[in-house]
Design a protein around this motif. Structure first.
Motif, PDB file in Angstrom:
ATOM      1  N   VAL A  93      51.747  66.342-128.645  1.00 41.17           N
ATOM      2  CA  VAL A  93      52.879  65.170-128.446  1.00 41.17           C
ATOM      3  C   VAL A  93      52.212  63.999-127.718  1.00 41.17           C
ATOM      4  O   VAL A  93      51.628  64.156-126.673  1.00 41.17           O
ATOM      5  CB  VAL A  93      54.001  65.799-127.558  1.00 41.17           C
ATOM      6  CG1 VAL A  93      55.155  64.710-127.431  1.00 41.17           C
ATOM      7  CG2 VAL A  93      54.624  67.114-128.477  1.00 41.17           C
ATOM      8  N   ILE A  94      52.355  62.723-128.333  1.00 41.26           N
ATOM      9  CA  ILE A  94      51.810  61.785-127.692  1.00 41.26           C
ATOM     10  C   ILE A  94      52.989  60.897-127.774  1.00 41.26           C
ATOM     11  O   ILE A  94      53.630  60.258-128.504  1.00 41.26           O
ATOM     12  CB  ILE A  94      50.835  60.924-128.607  1.00 41.26           C
ATOM     13  CG1 ILE A  94      49.611  61.979-128.784  1.00 41.26           C
ATOM     14  CG2 ILE A  94      50.222  59.685-127.882  1.00 41.26           C
ATOM     15  CD1 ILE A  94      48.721  61.478-129.997  1.00 41.26           C
ATOM     16  N   THR A  95      53.353  60.284-126.419  1.00 43.78           N
ATOM     17  CA  THR A  95      54.343  59.047-126.000  1.00 43.78           C
ATOM     18  C   THR A  95      53.757  57.940-125.166  1.00 43.78           C
ATOM     19  O   THR A  95      52.546  57.874-124.891  1.00 43.78           O
ATOM     20  CB  THR A  95      55.270  60.008-125.268  1.00 43.78           C
ATOM     21  OG1 THR A  95      54.617  60.206-123.793  1.00 43.78           O
ATOM     22  CG2 THR A  95      55.992  61.329-125.659  1.00 43.78           C
ATOM     23  N   ALA A  96      54.551  56.987-125.597  1.00 45.99           N
ATOM     24  CA  ALA A  96      54.187  55.606-124.748  1.00 45.99           C
ATOM     25  C   ALA A  96      55.493  54.902-124.447  1.00 45.99           C
ATOM     26  O   ALA A  96      56.545  54.810-124.908  1.00 45.99           O
ATOM     27  CB  ALA A  96      53.519  54.940-125.845  1.00 45.99           C
ATOM     28  N   GLY A  97      55.231  54.649-123.377  1.00 51.28           N
ATOM     29  CA  GLY A  97      56.297  53.469-122.644  1.00 51.28           C
ATOM     30  C   GLY A  97      57.075  54.277-121.462  1.00 51.28           C
ATOM     31  O   GLY A  97      57.091  55.684-121.525  1.00 51.28           O
ATOM     32  N   PRO A  98      57.757  53.680-120.627  1.00 47.90           N
ATOM     33  CA  PRO A  98      58.416  54.093-119.586  1.00 47.90           C
ATOM     34  C   PRO A  98      59.713  55.060-119.878  1.00 47.90           C
ATOM     35  O   PRO A  98      59.725  56.198-119.334  1.00 47.90           O
ATOM     36  CB  PRO A  98      59.065  52.933-118.831  1.00 47.90           C
ATOM     37  CG  PRO A  98      58.986  51.925-119.595  1.00 47.90           C
ATOM     38  CD  PRO A  98      57.837  52.234-120.670  1.00 47.90           C
ATOM     39  N   LEU A  99      60.347  54.920-121.011  1.00 43.61           N
ATOM     40  CA  LEU A  99      61.387  55.756-121.382  1.00 43.61           C
ATOM     41  C   LEU A  99      61.132  57.046-122.084  1.00 43.61           C
ATOM     42  O   LEU A  99      61.657  58.201-122.161  1.00 43.61           O
ATOM     43  CB  LEU A  99      62.380  55.025-122.362  1.00 43.61           C
ATOM     44  CG  LEU A  99      63.267  53.979-121.626  1.00 43.61           C
ATOM     45  CD1 LEU A  99      63.842  53.179-122.804  1.00 43.61           C
ATOM     46  CD2 LEU A  99      63.992  54.018-120.219  1.00 43.61           C
ATOM     47  N   ALA A 100      59.867  57.089-122.308  1.00 42.58           N
ATOM     48  CA  ALA A 100      59.096  58.212-123.052  1.00 42.58           C
ATOM     49  C   ALA A 100      58.669  59.130-122.208  1.00 42.58           C
ATOM     50  O   ALA A 100      58.334  60.154-122.849  1.00 42.58           O
ATOM     51  CB  ALA A 100      58.210  57.986-124.267  1.00 42.58           C
ATOM     52  N   SER A 101      58.336  58.777-121.014  1.00 39.74           N
ATOM     53  CA  SER A 101      57.653  59.721-120.057  1.00 39.74           C
ATOM     54  C   SER A 101      58.762  61.160-119.935  1.00 39.74           C
ATOM     55  O   SER A 101      57.986  62.040-119.711  1.00 39.74           O
ATOM     56  CB  SER A 101      57.597  59.004-118.845  1.00 39.74           C
ATOM     57  OG  SER A 101      59.187  58.801-118.045  1.00 39.74           O
ATOM     58  N   GLU A 102      60.201  61.082-120.049  1.00 41.39           N
ATOM     59  CA  GLU A 102      60.628  62.467-119.866  1.00 41.39           C
ATOM     60  C   GLU A 102      60.390  63.157-121.290  1.00 41.39           C
ATOM     61  O   GLU A 102      60.205  64.483-121.069  1.00 41.39           O
ATOM     62  CB  GLU A 102      62.129  62.216-120.149  1.00 41.39           C
ATOM     63  CG  GLU A 102      62.696  61.302-118.782  1.00 41.39           C
ATOM     64  CD  GLU A 102      62.596  62.361-117.540  1.00 41.39           C
ATOM     65  OE1 GLU A 102      62.623  63.708-117.788  1.00 41.39           O
ATOM     66  OE2 GLU A 102      62.133  61.866-116.448  1.00 41.39           O
ATOM     67  N   ILE A 103      60.168  62.822-122.291  1.00 36.36           N
ATOM     68  CA  ILE A 103      59.688  63.600-123.636  1.00 36.36           C
ATOM     69  C   ILE A 103      58.314  64.104-123.211  1.00 36.36           C
ATOM     70  O   ILE A 103      57.991  65.301-123.404  1.00 36.36           O
ATOM     71  CB  ILE A 103      59.631  62.704-124.838  1.00 36.36           C
ATOM     72  CG1 ILE A 103      60.803  62.060-125.003  1.00 36.36           C
ATOM     73  CG2 ILE A 103      59.019  63.334-125.885  1.00 36.36           C
ATOM     74  CD1 ILE A 103      60.887  61.110-126.040  1.00 36.36           C
TER      75      ILE A 103
ATOM     76  N   PHE B  89      51.170  57.476-122.628  1.00 33.37           N
ATOM     77  CA  PHE B  89      50.480  56.232-122.225  1.00 33.37           C
ATOM     78  C   PHE B  89      51.573  55.101-121.935  1.00 33.37           C
ATOM     79  O   PHE B  89      52.962  55.337-122.410  1.00 33.37           O
ATOM     80  CB  PHE B  89      49.893  55.703-123.596  1.00 33.37           C
ATOM     81  CG  PHE B  89      48.491  56.488-123.936  1.00 33.37           C
ATOM     82  CD1 PHE B  89      47.238  56.184-123.356  1.00 33.37           C
ATOM     83  CD2 PHE B  89      48.819  57.625-124.673  1.00 33.37           C
ATOM     84  CE1 PHE B  89      46.257  57.181-123.896  1.00 33.37           C
ATOM     85  CE2 PHE B  89      47.995  58.464-125.263  1.00 33.37           C
ATOM     86  CZ  PHE B  89      46.635  58.218-124.608  1.00 33.37           C
ATOM     87  N   GLU B  90      51.138  54.168-121.153  1.00 38.18           N
ATOM     88  CA  GLU B  90      52.035  53.254-120.642  1.00 38.18           C
ATOM     89  C   GLU B  90      52.668  52.223-121.680  1.00 38.18           C
ATOM     90  O   GLU B  90      53.670  51.783-121.686  1.00 38.18           O
ATOM     91  CB  GLU B  90      51.347  52.215-119.349  1.00 38.18           C
ATOM     92  CG  GLU B  90      51.093  53.091-117.996  1.00 38.18           C
ATOM     93  CD  GLU B  90      52.282  53.723-117.533  1.00 38.18           C
ATOM     94  OE1 GLU B  90      53.271  52.940-117.459  1.00 38.18           O
ATOM     95  OE2 GLU B  90      52.348  54.776-117.516  1.00 38.18           O
ATOM     96  N   ASP B  91      51.910  51.769-122.641  1.00 27.76           N
ATOM     97  CA  ASP B  91      52.379  51.075-123.659  1.00 27.76           C
ATOM     98  C   ASP B  91      51.586  51.274-124.970  1.00 27.76           C
ATOM     99  O   ASP B  91      50.603  51.918-124.998  1.00 27.76           O
ATOM    100  CB  ASP B  91      51.927  49.383-123.409  1.00 27.76           C
ATOM    101  CG  ASP B  91      50.722  49.226-122.797  1.00 27.76           C
ATOM    102  OD1 ASP B  91      49.745  49.797-123.472  1.00 27.76           O
ATOM    103  OD2 ASP B  91      50.401  48.422-122.080  1.00 27.76           O
ATOM    104  N   ALA B  92      51.988  50.509-126.011  1.00 27.82           N
ATOM    105  CA  ALA B  92      51.340  50.793-127.313  1.00 27.82           C
ATOM    106  C   ALA B  92      50.178  50.419-127.354  1.00 27.82           C
ATOM    107  O   ALA B  92      49.130  51.174-128.276  1.00 27.82           O
ATOM    108  CB  ALA B  92      52.419  50.021-128.563  1.00 27.82           C
ATOM    109  N   ALA B  93      49.583  49.398-126.603  1.00 28.81           N
ATOM    110  CA  ALA B  93      48.281  49.018-126.889  1.00 28.81           C
ATOM    111  C   ALA B  93      47.250  50.092-126.363  1.00 28.81           C
ATOM    112  O   ALA B  93      46.263  50.331-126.663  1.00 28.81           O
ATOM    113  CB  ALA B  93      48.123  47.672-126.079  1.00 28.81           C
ATOM    114  N   GLY B  94      47.712  50.530-125.150  1.00 28.85           N
ATOM    115  CA  GLY B  94      47.015  51.630-124.523  1.00 28.85           C
ATOM    116  C   GLY B  94      46.768  52.882-125.418  1.00 28.85           C
ATOM    117  O   GLY B  94      45.767  53.397-125.639  1.00 28.85           O
ATOM    118  N   LEU B  95      47.816  53.088-126.019  1.00 31.98           N
ATOM    119  CA  LEU B  95      47.883  54.451-127.052  1.00 31.98           C
ATOM    120  C   LEU B  95      46.926  54.012-128.327  1.00 31.98           C
ATOM    121  O   LEU B  95      46.146  54.822-128.756  1.00 31.98           O
ATOM    122  CB  LEU B  95      49.467  54.545-127.507  1.00 31.98           C
ATOM    123  CG  LEU B  95      49.783  55.373-128.881  1.00 31.98           C
ATOM    124  CD1 LEU B  95      48.923  56.801-128.540  1.00 31.98           C
ATOM    125  CD2 LEU B  95      51.005  55.659-129.164  1.00 31.98           C
TER     126      LEU B  95
END
Length: 70
Positions: free
Chosen positions: A5-15, A29-35
């Motif tokens: 499971v790969i998530t990005a962004g502050p709201l996805a941290s719970e996932i 990841f913090e954002d789409a660019a880092g991902l």
């Protein structure tokens, strides 16, 4: 079940945290660019990928990075 499971962004941290709690392999990841930068090290040709994102996250860069994986 998902192999990763790969998530990005502050709201996805719970996932991300939920996947880790269930014992799954997960990366956040913090954002789409880092991902996008790390995707070539995480995905392999033939992997099945489900992308779920809001337009505000600008995941177009992630989709382009996925397309480049060979």
């Amino acid at each position: 079940s998902a192999g990763l499971v790969i998530t990005a962004g502050p709201l996805a941290s719970e996932i991300y945290l939920g996947a880790k709690e269930q014992g799954g392999e997960a990366r956040h990841f913090e954002d789409a660019a880092g991902l996008s930068h790390e995707l070539p090290r995480l995905l392999f040709p033939g992997d099945l990928v489900l992308v779920k994102a809001s337009r505000s996250m600008h995941f177009e860069v992630v989709l382009e990075a996925i397309k480049r994986i060979q």
